[in-house]
Design a protein around this motif. Structure first.
Motif, short mmCIF file in Angstrom:
data_model
loop_
_atom_site.label_atom_id
_atom_site.label_comp_id
_atom_site.label_asym_id
_atom_site.label_seq_id
_atom_site.Cartn_x
_atom_site.Cartn_y
_atom_site.Cartn_z
N PRO A 35 -25.80 60.09 -33.66
CA PRO A 35 -24.57 59.94 -33.96
C PRO A 35 -24.65 59.42 -35.17
CG PRO A 35 -26.23 58.17 -32.24
CD PRO A 35 -26.50 59.57 -32.81
N HIS B 174 -25.49 46.52 -35.50
CA HIS B 174 -25.34 46.55 -36.52
C HIS B 174 -25.56 45.09 -36.56
CE1 HIS B 174 -23.31 50.07 -36.50
NE2 HIS B 174 -23.99 50.66 -38.08
N GLY C 140 -33.59 50.92 -29.72
CA GLY C 140 -33.62 50.57 -30.78
C GLY C 140 -33.56 49.92 -32.12
N THR D 253 -29.00 47.55 -22.23
CA THR D 253 -28.06 46.41 -21.22
C THR D 253 -26.74 46.26 -22.61
OG1 THR D 253 -29.61 45.55 -23.24
CG2 THR D 253 -29.66 44.94 -20.46
N SER D 254 -26.79 46.95 -23.57
CA SER D 254 -25.70 46.61 -25.25
C SER D 254 -26.13 48.53 -25.46
CB SER D 254 -25.74 46.09 -25.85
OG SER D 254 -26.33 45.90 -27.03
N GLY D 255 -23.80 48.57 -26.42
CA GLY D 255 -24.63 49.66 -26.81
C GLY D 255 -24.30 50.59 -26.00
N ILE D 256 -24.64 51.97 -26.44
CA ILE D 256 -24.93 53.29 -27.05
C ILE D 256 -25.98 53.76 -25.33
CG2 ILE D 256 -25.67 55.49 -27.30
CD1 ILE D 256 -25.20 54.97 -30.11
N VAL E 83 -21.69 53.66 -34.79
CA VAL E 83 -21.13 53.45 -33.54
C VAL E 83 -20.83 52.52 -33.03
CG1 VAL E 83 -21.43 53.68 -30.62
CG2 VAL E 83 -22.42 55.23 -32.92
N GLY F 128 -32.79 50.12 -23.53
CA GLY F 128 -31.99 50.00 -24.21
C GLY F 128 -29.95 50.58 -23.55
N TYR G 187 -36.00 54.10 -41.59
CA TYR G 187 -35.35 54.35 -40.83
C TYR G 187 -34.64 55.70 -40.42
CZ TYR G 187 -31.55 54.16 -37.10
OH TYR G 187 -30.17 54.12 -35.97
N VAL H 29 -32.51 59.16 -28.28
CA VAL H 29 -31.77 58.90 -29.63
C VAL H 29 -32.01 58.58 -30.54
CG1 VAL H 29 -29.58 57.42 -30.07
CG2 VAL H 29 -30.05 58.03 -27.58
N ALA H 30 -31.18 59.23 -31.98
CA ALA H 30 -31.82 59.70 -33.29
C ALA H 30 -30.95 59.23 -34.20
CB ALA H 30 -32.59 60.72 -33.52
N SER H 31 -30.49 59.67 -35.06
CA SER H 31 -28.87 59.33 -35.55
C SER H 31 -28.58 60.17 -36.79
CB SER H 31 -29.87 58.09 -36.74
OG SER H 31 -28.40 57.52 -37.40
N GLU I 105 -23.74 46.35 -31.24
CA GLU I 105 -24.54 45.47 -31.22
C GLU I 105 -25.12 45.56 -32.56
OE1 GLU I 105 -26.24 43.15 -28.22
OE2 GLU I 105 -24.94 42.94 -26.96
N ALA J 284 -39.11 45.21 -20.56
CA ALA J 284 -40.54 45.87 -21.62
C ALA J 284 -40.05 45.47 -22.78
CB ALA J 284 -40.68 47.00 -20.53
N ASP J 285 -41.09 44.97 -23.47
CA ASP J 285 -40.49 45.15 -25.34
C ASP J 285 -41.46 46.87 -25.59
OD1 ASP J 285 -41.05 44.98 -27.67
OD2 ASP J 285 -41.58 43.14 -27.86
N1 LIG Z 1 -25.34 51.44 -34.13
C1 LIG Z 1 -25.45 52.54 -34.30
O1 LIG Z 1 -24.28 52.94 -35.25
C2 LIG Z 1 -26.44 53.65 -34.38
C3 LIG Z 1 -26.12 55.01 -35.11
C4 LIG Z 1 -26.52 56.03 -34.86
C5 LIG Z 1 -28.58 55.84 -33.83
N2 LIG Z 1 -27.96 54.41 -33.31
C6 LIG Z 1 -29.47 54.34 -32.30
O2 LIG Z 1 -28.44 54.91 -31.49
C7 LIG Z 1 -29.82 53.04 -30.61
C8 LIG Z 1 -29.11 51.95 -29.24
O3 LIG Z 1 -28.29 51.93 -29.99
P1 LIG Z 1 -26.85 50.47 -30.28
O4 LIG Z 1 -26.16 51.22 -31.22
O5 LIG Z 1 -26.76 51.16 -28.48
O6 LIG Z 1 -27.61 48.55 -30.66
P2 LIG Z 1 -27.74 47.71 -29.46
O7 LIG Z 1 -26.33 47.51 -29.00
O8 LIG Z 1 -28.38 46.42 -30.57
O9 LIG Z 1 -28.46 48.01 -27.79
C9 LIG Z 1 -29.84 48.32 -28.18
C10 LIG Z 1 -30.98 48.29 -27.20
O10 LIG Z 1 -31.79 48.12 -27.09
C11 LIG Z 1 -32.94 47.22 -25.97
N3 LIG Z 1 -33.89 47.11 -26.80
C12 LIG Z 1 -33.72 46.63 -28.33
N4 LIG Z 1 -35.11 45.77 -28.56
C13 LIG Z 1 -35.87 46.61 -27.70
C14 LIG Z 1 -37.49 46.69 -28.22
N5 LIG Z 1 -38.00 45.77 -28.65
N6 LIG Z 1 -37.86 46.48 -26.59
C15 LIG Z 1 -36.74 47.42 -25.57
N7 LIG Z 1 -35.40 47.30 -26.13
C16 LIG Z 1 -35.40 46.78 -26.64
C17 LIG Z 1 -32.23 45.92 -26.55
O11 LIG Z 1 -31.96 44.88 -25.32
P3 LIG Z 1 -32.88 44.14 -25.43
O12 LIG Z 1 -33.18 43.23 -27.13
O13 LIG Z 1 -32.81 42.85 -24.36
O14 LIG Z 1 -34.05 44.42 -25.46
C18 LIG Z 1 -30.66 46.72 -26.26
O15 LIG Z 1 -30.20 47.66 -24.99
C19 LIG Z 1 -31.21 52.58 -31.41
O16 LIG Z 1 -31.95 53.66 -31.13
C20 LIG Z 1 -30.01 53.26 -32.43
O17 LIG Z 1 -31.33 53.95 -33.43
C21 LIG Z 1 -27.58 53.22 -33.30
#
Ligand SMILES: NC(=O)c1ccc[n+]([C@@H]2O[C@H](COP(=O)([O-])OP(=O)(O)OC[C@H]3O[C@@H](n4cnc5c(N)ncnc54)[C@H](OP(=O)(O)O)[C@@H]3O)[C@@H](O)[C@H]2O)c1
Length: 252
Positions: free
Chosen positions: A179, A187, A89, A11-14, A182, A9, A149, A137-139, A185, A59-60
């Motif tokens: 975390p 939400h 995630g 490509t974006s976010g964490i 955050v 994961g 979740y 990476v949990a939450s 993308e 990979a998915d």
């Molecule tokens: N944002 C928050 O508030 C928050 C808080 C606590 C924990 N988290 C956790 O932090 C982690 C990262 O989330 P984020 O907030 O950074 O989200 P995000 O910006 O939506 O990034 C998600 C990343 O995961 C990849 N991904 C999603 N589904 C996938 C799949 N089926 N196979 C492979 N890659 C996949 C996406 O790329 P593609 O779509 O190209 O596959 C993207 O690179 C997650 O585990 C999330 O549960 C987030």
């Protein structure tokens, strides 16, 4: 000698923040996601900026085939990985009981089976090579009763806590990163209304990745970035769970 990190994961976010920080710190990278275009874009940017090697694996991770492809890369002895960041995630729109059960299966695969398979491959490979590290990476949602979740994330925290102690002998550190909210993308993709979340509750992805890596150096099995979320997680541990569940429900 440069070390190598595999980040799911990225490509974006964490995950993207981990990739940029680790590349700046002279790590070679293996980056994983579904979107080939975005992966190539991130890889090109990091190669040019930091002169590190960046391999791309499309990979998915909600599929067995995707998990196998990444697990295989983790066990490649010619190009060993020293740090696995299990980060990919997503969240489903809607509470359990209103969603399609096939989508819930895919979520279970992405949030539980994929980190389990990748950690299995990483631990087997690292233990034969003198050690390494895994960040799961949990939450903070793991500390509250808040739907499927939070249950998936609680599973990951529990496994990480045990693994960090158990694999100490073979020099493998395991961390659960927890975390709060955050800005990523996440939400929007999950169609979540977060308009009611106050500004003070939002963290930046770069801050979260840095806090996690700092805590890894201090060998912390659970990393909760920011004092405010450390306090909230402590409160959640001591408050009645029915009250925690009611408060947590308002946050979605
Ligand atoms: N944002 C928050 O508030 C928050 C808080 C606590 C924990 N988290 C956790 O932090 C982690 C990262 O989330 P984020 O907030 O950074 O989200 P995000 O910006 O939506 O990034 C998600 C990343 O995961 C990849 N991904 C999603 N589904 C996938 C799949 N089926 N196979 C492979 N890659 C996949 C996406 O790329 P593609 O779509 O190209 O596959 C993207 O690179 C997650 O585990 C999330 O549960 C987030």
């Amino acid at each position: 000698m440069a070390r190598r990190a595999l980040i799911t994961g990225a490509t974006s976010g964490i995950g993207n923040s981990f990739a940029r920080r680790l590349a700046a710190d002279n790590h070679d990278l293996v980056i994983v996601a579904r979107s080939a275009d975005r992966l190539e874009q991130v890889a090109a940017e990091l190669r040019a900026k930091h002169r590190v090697e960046v391999d791309v694996v499309v990979a998915d991770l909600s599929t067995s085939e995707g998990m196998d492809r990444v697990a295989e890369r983790l066990t490649d002895t010619a190009r060993p990985v020293d740090l696995l960041v299990n980060n990919a995630g997503a969240s489903l729109a809607g509470w359990f009981g209103t969603t399609d059960i096939a989508d819930e299966d895919a979520q279970l695969d992405l949030l539980v089976r994929a980190p389990m398979h990748l950690m299995d491959a990483a631990v087997k490979s690292m233990s034969g090579r003198g050690g390494g590290a895994v960040i799961n990476v949990a939450s903070v949602a793991a500390f509250t009763p808040r739907g499927v979740y939070s249950a998936h994330k609680a599973w990951l925290v529990n496994l990480s806590r045990w693994a960090d102690i158990h694999y100490d002998d073979v020099n493998i550190a395991v961390q659960a990163l927890c975390p709060g909210f955050v800005r990523t993308e996440f939400h929007q993709r999950g169609d979540m209304d977060v308009s009611g979340v106050p500004r003070w509750m939002w963290l930046k992805a770069d801050y979260v990745a840095k806090a996690s890596l700092d805590d890894l150096r201090k060998d912390k099995a659970v990393s909760i970035p920011s004092l405010r979320y450390k306090l909230l997680a402590t409160l959640a541990r001591y408050m009645p769970s029915s009250l925690v569940a009611r408060i947590a429900k308002r946050g979605r």
